[in-house]
Design an enzyme around this catalytic site. Structure first.
Site, PDB file in Angstrom:
ATOM      1  N   GLU A 267       6.827  -4.386 -16.389  1.00  0.00           N
ATOM      2  CA  GLU A 267       6.369  -4.669 -15.027  1.00  0.00           C
ATOM      3  C   GLU A 267       6.513  -6.172 -14.811  1.00  0.00           C
ATOM      4  O   GLU A 267       5.652  -6.952 -15.209  1.00  0.00           O
ATOM      5  CB  GLU A 267       4.912  -4.236 -14.846  1.00  0.00           C
ATOM      6  CG  GLU A 267       4.671  -2.746 -15.022  1.00  0.00           C
ATOM      7  CD  GLU A 267       5.151  -1.926 -13.843  1.00  0.00           C
ATOM      8  OE1 GLU A 267       5.680  -2.523 -12.878  1.00  0.00           O
ATOM      9  OE2 GLU A 267       5.005  -0.697 -13.880  1.00  0.00           O
ATOM     10  N   CYS A 301       2.074  -9.827  -8.257  1.00  0.00           N
ATOM     11  CA  CYS A 301       3.478  -9.415  -8.339  1.00  0.00           C
ATOM     12  C   CYS A 301       3.913  -8.749  -7.046  1.00  0.00           C
ATOM     13  O   CYS A 301       5.106  -8.710  -6.730  1.00  0.00           O
ATOM     14  CB  CYS A 301       3.694  -8.495  -9.533  1.00  0.00           C
ATOM     15  SG  CYS A 301       2.593  -7.086  -9.588  1.00  0.00           S
ATOM     16  N   GLY A 463      -1.537  -4.193  -2.615  1.00  0.00           N
ATOM     17  CA  GLY A 463      -2.673  -3.285  -2.570  1.00  0.00           C
ATOM     18  C   GLY A 463      -2.315  -1.839  -2.824  1.00  0.00           C
ATOM     19  O   GLY A 463      -2.776  -0.937  -2.132  1.00  0.00           O
TER      20      GLY A 463
END
Length: 514
Positions: A267, A301, A463
């Site tokens: 990630e 990110c 979010g």
């Protein structure tokens, strides 16, 4: 300064932390390496110190994690889920205190700190249900009297490498799933947020002990790249390394893990864009862009870094964003009303300033902000104004991820042009479009649209909910964590064929002997 929250030492004490803390856990707490100081980005002051891992500490902790896995893998999955249910409840009880520790050590505002702990709670709830749904498929066999199916087994000890900006949630995303899948976990947190990691593992330790489980299921080694990170990447006892961080870090970890034919769940960086189409609801778009660009001081990110606005809306959207940026309360993240706290380090402030210098050199224009903030309200040198800038889509600085609150506004003429520019960066994490035109929305979501792992319509880039798989393409690494079927990363698949006939036919109709 008036505060309604406990002083930092009180919060640390409530979470079981001391002035000096052991930074290695493998069923017991230890650590004999160099002392690491945890410095709060809020004021540059030391919160506490941590005794890091030596090579011997690493070895002992990993051996204990492997022993814990050996017994845990045989525990029925629903019973493993019960432990995670209790972990979720323990996190609920600690939400306020652990959230404030995230604020103190990572600089997030209180709402975001507590929101991160809520993510931990949510993934625990998800994993509890998952513990009764670790399903395989059955497939028709071409051979008569045969049955074919797949099943899933625990993988082993899962290595977790996390970054400072989500100092506790990333551990939970991985650990909640790994534990219900029958794995143990071995965590290397960021050296910038070691106290958050220790507090989290202390909660997990207590839950394990209360349930008669080996607490080394949730092992920890705080230390640098040489002492811990490189060892994990090379260690065959860690069949999966889940690493969150920069693309540079991911390349290094991914290459080392692949060299030993292990699994790497990466990630990495994001350079997330929003397209604002002519039919967009500008009230929605402005609010989403502001949170996406300014939330966590631009250190997510999924932070919004590029906005492609149709020329017909360029002036109005720019004015709306300028008005919104001027009203962002910046300051101490524990204070009520603060929307943006500090950057994580002095180096992060300098990185932002370098990016803005490059922007000017390439012909960009700063429309608002970007300056470091000083004075009594901004101690420690880590506070900045969020920056709104006008840029070209092919600027080199726009192609890169600067982990800071810089938002580039880029006008476009056609949707095809906007999508092409949106996709013309190395990263591919999160994306969004604001439009009330069904055809534009569907184009953006089609194979000819966004090339990101996350694509949203009329909500921002930041979010994400835990129910969907989280991750991205290209230099974002291709990994998927959290919801959907991301649990499969933490298990090994086995295809099974059962012959219940008295014959032995071969597949593909092959005849071999009599």
């Amino acid at each position: 300064m008036k505060k309604t929250t406990p002083s930092p030492p009180a919060i640390l004490k409530k979470l079981g932390l001391q002035a000096e803390n052991a930074g290695v856990f493998g069923g017991q707490w230890f650590g004999s390496g160099p002392l690491l100081k945890s410095v709060s980005p809020i004021d540059g002051k030391v919160l506490a110190s941590v005794r890091t891992a030596t090579a011997a500490d690493y070895e002992h902790a990993l051996e204990r994690a492997a022993a814990a896995f050996a017994s845990w893998q045989s525990v029925p999955a629903p019973k493993r889920g019960e432990l995670i249910r209790q972990l979720g409840n323990a996190l609920r009880a600690a939400k306020s205190d652990l959230g404030k520790l995230v604020t103190l050590e990572a600089g997030k505002i209180v709402a975001e700190g507590e929101g991160e702990v809520q993510e931990m709670i949510d993934i625990c709830d998800f994993a509890v249900g998952l513990s009764r749904q670790l399903y395989g498929l059955t497939m028709p066999s071409e051979r008569p009297g045969h049955r074919m199916l797949e099943q899933w087994h625990p993988l082993g000890v899962v290595g977790i490498i996390s970054a400072f900006n989500f100092p506790v949630a990333v551990w939970a995303w991985n650990s909640a799933l790994a534990l219900v899948c029958g794995d143990a976990t071995f965590w290397k947190p960021s050296e910038l947020t070691p106290l958050c990691a220790i507090a989290t593992i202390k909660i997990a330790e207590r839950v394990c002990r209360d349930n008669g489980a080996d607490p080394a299921l949730c092992s920890l080694a705080i230390g640098g790249r040489e002492a811990v990170g490189d060892k994990m990447a090379h260690d065959k006892r860690l069949p999966l390394i889940s690493a969150t961080g920069s693309t540079l870090m991911g390349r290094d970890v991914g290459e080392k893990v692949q060299r030993r034919l292990g699994r790497a769940l990466l990630e990495l960086g994001g350079n997330n864009g929003i397209i604002v189409a002519p039919s967009a609801d500008l009230d929605l778009a402005t609010r989403a862009i502001l949170f996406g660009a300014v939330g966590t001081a631009g250190q997510r990110c999924t932070t919004t870094r590029r906005v492609f606005v149709h020329r017909s809306l360029e002036k109005e959207l720019t004015q709306r964003l300028l008005a919104a940026y001027r009203q962002v309360p910046i300051g101490h993240p524990l204070e009520a009303g603060t929307l943006m706290g500090p950057l994580i380090s002095l180096a992060a402030v300098e990185s932002m300033q370098q990016a803005l210098r490059r922007l000017r050199e390439e012909g960009g224009e700063i429309l608002y902000g970007g300056r470091p903030l000083t004075g009594e309200r901004f101690p420690g040198g880590r506070y900045v104004e969020p920056c709104l800038a006008k840029a070209g889509p092919h600027f080199k600085v726009v192609q890169e991820e600067t982990f800071a609150p810089i938002l580039y506004l880029i006008p476009y003429e056609t949707m095809e042009e906007a999508i092409a520019w949106h996709n013309a960066v190395p990263q591919g994490l999160s994306s969004a479009i604001f439009t009330n035109d069904l055809r534009e929305a569907e184009l953006f979501l089609s194979s000819r649209g966004s090339d990101c792992g996350i694509a949203n319509v009329n909500i921002g880039t930041s979010g994400a909910e835990i129910g969907g798989a989280f991750g991205g393409e290209k230099e974002t690494g291709g990994g998927r964590e959290s919801g959907s079927d991301a649990w499969k990363n933490y298990m090994r698949r086995q295809t099974v064929t059962v012959n219940y006939s008295g014959e032995l036919p071969l597949a593909q109709g092959i005849q071999f002997g009599r």
